[in-house]
Design an enzyme around this catalytic site. Structure first.
Site, mmCIF file in Angstrom:
data_model
loop_
_atom_site.group_PDB
_atom_site.id
_atom_site.type_symbol
_atom_site.label_atom_id
_atom_site.label_comp_id
_atom_site.label_asym_id
_atom_site.label_seq_id
_atom_site.Cartn_x
_atom_site.Cartn_y
_atom_site.Cartn_z
ATOM 1 N N HIS A 37 0.783 -1.204 0.000
ATOM 2 C CA HIS A 37 0.000 0.000 0.000
ATOM 3 C C HIS A 37 0.839 1.291 0.000
ATOM 4 C CE1 HIS A 37 -1.682 2.504 3.558
ATOM 5 N NE2 HIS A 37 -2.275 2.985 2.492
ATOM 6 N N TYR B 75 -12.386 -1.998 2.140
ATOM 7 C CA TYR B 75 -10.930 -1.844 2.216
ATOM 8 C C TYR B 75 -10.380 -1.443 0.849
ATOM 9 C CZ TYR B 75 -6.199 -3.637 3.551
ATOM 10 O OH TYR B 75 -4.877 -3.815 3.826
HETATM 11 FE FE1 FEO Z 1 -0.297 0.065 4.906
HETATM 12 FE FE2 FEO Z 1 -1.691 -2.209 7.051
HETATM 13 O O1 FEO Z 1 -0.549 -0.829 6.520
#
Ligand code: FEO
Length: 396
Positions: free
Chosen positions: A145, A192
């Site tokens: 991410h 999410y």
């Molecule tokens: Fe980008 Fe679960 O941290």
């Protein structure tokens, strides 16, 4: 407690049942979350990721009950964000010379967070680390991410440790995808994706294709949040490809805020007009001030079109709508149409402002929008219904 996953691979993470907000206060976690950490005990012993800082002491104390910490040969930091690296300072204080494998960006990030010069080993895609008979293969996954993110793949057991990718904020003692409530699981997965991964959809697409091209068999995907995908893990990968490809359902979402109900009345009557003209569309209305912003964002992600409404206040828009528009600019939704509406009493800028912000967020704004002076009277209500009928065609 160490929980077995396959052969010599175990889960050693933390289930956080209490968590209700994540990323500061930015992301609502109605069902808590987990910080998944893994222990591989082959000839060599590796720990993959740790847990969020508040649980650092508990994590290391529990790990110590399972294994002599000095037996840990390698620490793998797939991602430096605090929810996964937060227990590193506690762990490394006990085994300070143990090498940490991560990307070059991971080193920058870990040093930036903890100001420690640990025994870092930068890795690139395709590099391998022998654990004896089995190997870990590293795959850089920038923006899934953060720029530092990577996946690790364990040969022999065919496990992909994907960190944030394919995760969900979902606390469950059941731990595996085939055991949990499927509707709850998919609700958390899409939320999410919509709220965290949407801006990186092109990279998601490329990365998934790249991993598939390696032709590595994947029996299990061990994420860093939520369930472990052991039953048909390919399904969540295929689902990601769908979500990454300008995803939409036959849904129109009206999001508004209102001071004295005028903009609410507009929303409801525009919706009625859409419904009359397009009875099959899944129409949803949210007063954003009374709704969870992340849940609404998920509905926007699912929509083929949205309508955003606010009355004019101080020549601007209400703060909930301003925040939504700002966040949507960053999320970079694609292939969605939009329109604006709102009541006004004096200057009446809100609709124009919303339109401009929707365009900045790359929505295809289909017209000038609808304004209503003062509280809607019968004539205005009729014009809202008419407007909805007109939109039903334009928003296809
Ligand atoms: Fe980008 Fe679960 O941290």
């Amino acid at each position: 407690m160490k929980r077995p996953i396959k052969n010599h691979v175990s889960w050693i993470g933390k289930i956080d049942w209490e968590l209700r907000k994540f990323h500061g206060d930015e992301y609502s976690t109605h069902r808590g979350s987990t910080y998944n950490s893994y222990l591989i005990e082959e000839e060599k012993v590796a720990v993959i990721d740790t847990v969020w800082a508040p649980f650092a002491k508990e994590y290391v104390a529990r790990l110590e009950q399972q294994i002599d910490l000095k037996k840990i040969d390698f620490v793998i930091a797939n991602h430096a964000e605090i929810d996964h690296s937060g227990a590193l300072p506690e762990l490394m204080s006990r085994i300070p010379d143990t090498p940490i494998y991560c990307t070059a960006n991971g080193i920058k990030s870990l040093k930036g967070h903890y100001h420690k010069d640990w025994n870092f080993h930068p890795v690139k895609t395709g590099e391998r680390l022998s654990l004896g008979g089995k190997e870990l293969i590293f795959i850089e996954a920038p923006m899934l991410h953060w720029p530092d993110s990577m996946f690790s793949y364990l040969t022999g057991d065919n496990i992909l440790f994907s960190n944030d990718a394919f995760g969900q904020h979902y606390a469950s003692e059941l731990m595996f995808n085939d055991l949990v409530d499927q509707a709850e699981l998919m609700e958390e997965c899409i939320k999410y994706y919509a709220n965290i991964l949407t801006p990186f959809s092109e990279l998601v697409m490329k990365k998934v294709q790249e991993v598939l091209a390696f032709n590595l068999p994947v029996d299990i995907i061990c994420t860093s949040h939520g369930v472990i995908w052991r039953d048909k893990p390919v399904r969540i990968v295929q689902q990601y490809l769908k979500w990454a490809d300008s995803y939409q359902e036959d849904q129109i979402t009206l999001v508004y805020d209102t001071m004295w109900n005028g903009t609410r009345v507009m929303a409801e009557n525009i919706a009625q007009g859409i419904k009359q003209a397009d009875p099959r569309v899944n129409l949803k209305l949210y007063n954003l001030a009374k709704s969870d912003r992340n849940d609404v964002m998920t509905e926007i992600f699912k929509s083929r079109a949205i309508l955003v409404g606010s009355p004019t206040i101080n020549r601007g828009v209400l703060t909930s709508i301003a925040a939504l528009l700002e966040e949507m600019k960053g999320l970079k939704f694609r292939n969605k149409k939009a329109a604006a509406f709102g009541c006004y009493g004096w200057s009446g800028e809100s609709v124009k402002i919303i339109r401009g912000q929707l365009e900045a967020a790359r929505f295809q704004v289909i017209d000038d929008g609808l304004r209503c002076l003062w509280n809607p009277d019968l004539k205005s209500i009729e014009s809202c219904v008419e407007y909805g009928g007109k939109l039903a065609g334009l928003l296809k």
